[in-house]
Design an enzyme around this catalytic site. Structure first.
Site, PDB file in Angstrom:
ATOM      1  N   LYS A  60      12.813  -2.989  -4.653  1.00 30.52           N
ATOM      2  CA  LYS A  60      11.693  -2.321  -5.290  1.00 30.52           C
ATOM      3  C   LYS A  60      12.021  -1.916  -6.848  1.00 30.52           C
ATOM      4  O   LYS A  60      11.392  -2.113  -7.514  1.00 30.52           O
ATOM      5  CB  LYS A  60      11.428  -0.897  -4.413  1.00 30.52           C
ATOM      6  CG  LYS A  60      10.083  -0.294  -4.857  1.00 30.52           C
ATOM      7  CD  LYS A  60       9.839   0.916  -4.523  1.00 30.52           C
ATOM      8  CE  LYS A  60       9.264   1.872  -5.382  1.00 30.52           C
ATOM      9  NZ  LYS A  60       9.557   3.237  -5.436  1.00 30.52           N
ATOM     10  N   ASP A 109       5.978  -0.008  -2.085  1.00 32.06           N
ATOM     11  CA  ASP A 109       6.265   1.363  -2.090  1.00 32.06           C
ATOM     12  C   ASP A 109       5.422   1.979  -0.694  1.00 32.06           C
ATOM     13  O   ASP A 109       4.911   0.941  -0.035  1.00 32.06           O
ATOM     14  CB  ASP A 109       6.150   2.280  -3.146  1.00 32.06           C
ATOM     15  CG  ASP A 109       4.450   2.800  -3.321  1.00 32.06           C
ATOM     16  OD1 ASP A 109       3.609   1.949  -2.727  1.00 32.06           O
ATOM     17  OD2 ASP A 109       4.261   3.689  -3.877  1.00 32.06           O
TER      18      ASP A 109
END
Ligand code: SF4
Length: 216
Positions: A121, A139
């Site tokens: 991420k 997320d």
């Protein structure tokens, strides 16, 4: 599962609802963005933006972090969750930047993910926002919305959700879609009490229709 055409339609609705969504972390360089994103794990962007001005004044370069006492880094980020581990990762990451990458932030997934404390991420956010490399970061908001809208399966992994969006959306939209979905998740499709009765996606959203039915 939501088709490619309906996923694209959904995103156009969200671009209209939330125009020009951008990341909220304040950073003047790819290096500062990398550190800010590392700090933002399990912390709000607002809380990170409060500590980074002083942090970057004390430690303006990878070399200054690499040579720092951990306690000095910790002192500047103490208000952020997991600050002890984050200080350790940031210092090791900066040592790696110097020894392996000439003091520069690398621009590929494989290289970024070699850095301490940098996962997929973080790498995706840095690539997209600092280097304009098409990338899609997942997320908790993106994951929740993907499952509610059946863009991804209920049991899909983070990596599968990333692939689902990348398959269903044009590459040039990936970064914008990520930022738009995060704001949509914060403002409308919240974890608790989503505002389904005000949502432009209700007609294609099984979860929203179920939620409204349950509310009566
Ligand atoms: Fe989220 Fe509700 Fe909109 Fe579905 S209808 S996307 S659950 S806010």
């Amino acid at each position: 599962m939501l088709s490619k055409a309906k996923t694209r339609w959904a995103m156009t609705q969200l671009y209209d609802l939330i125009p020009d969504a951008k990341g909220a972390l304040i950073a003047d360089s790819p290096f500062q963005l990398l550190i800010a994103v590392m700090l933002s794990a399990q912390a709000t962007d607002v809380s990170v933006n409060k500590v980074t001005p002083q942090l970057f004044e004390h430690f303006p370069t990878p070399a200054s972090f690499a040579a720092a006492d951990l306690t000095a880094i910790e002192a500047d980020i103490r208000s952020i969750g997991l600050y002890h581990n984050k200080a350790k990762h940031i210092r090791t990451c900066c040592q790696q930047l110097i020894t392996d990458f000439g003091g520069e932030v690398p621009q590929t997934h494989a290289e970024l993910e070699q850095l301490a404390g940098v996962g997929r991420k973080t790498a995706n956010v840095v690539l997209g926002d600092a280097f304009n490399v098409p990338s899609f970061a997942v997320d908790t908001h993106v994951s929740r919305i993907a499952k509610r809208l059946t863009i991804s399966a209920e049991n899909a992994s983070v990596r599968q959700i990333e692939t689902d969006f990348q398959t269903k959306l044009p590459q040039k939209e990936w970064v914008q879609a990520h930022h738009t979905l995060i704001l949509f998740g914060r403002q409308v499709c919240t974890a608790r009490n989503p505002k389904c009765n005000q949502c432009p996606l209700l007609s294609i959203c099984p979860a929203g229709q179920r939620i409204l039915q349950e509310r009566g």
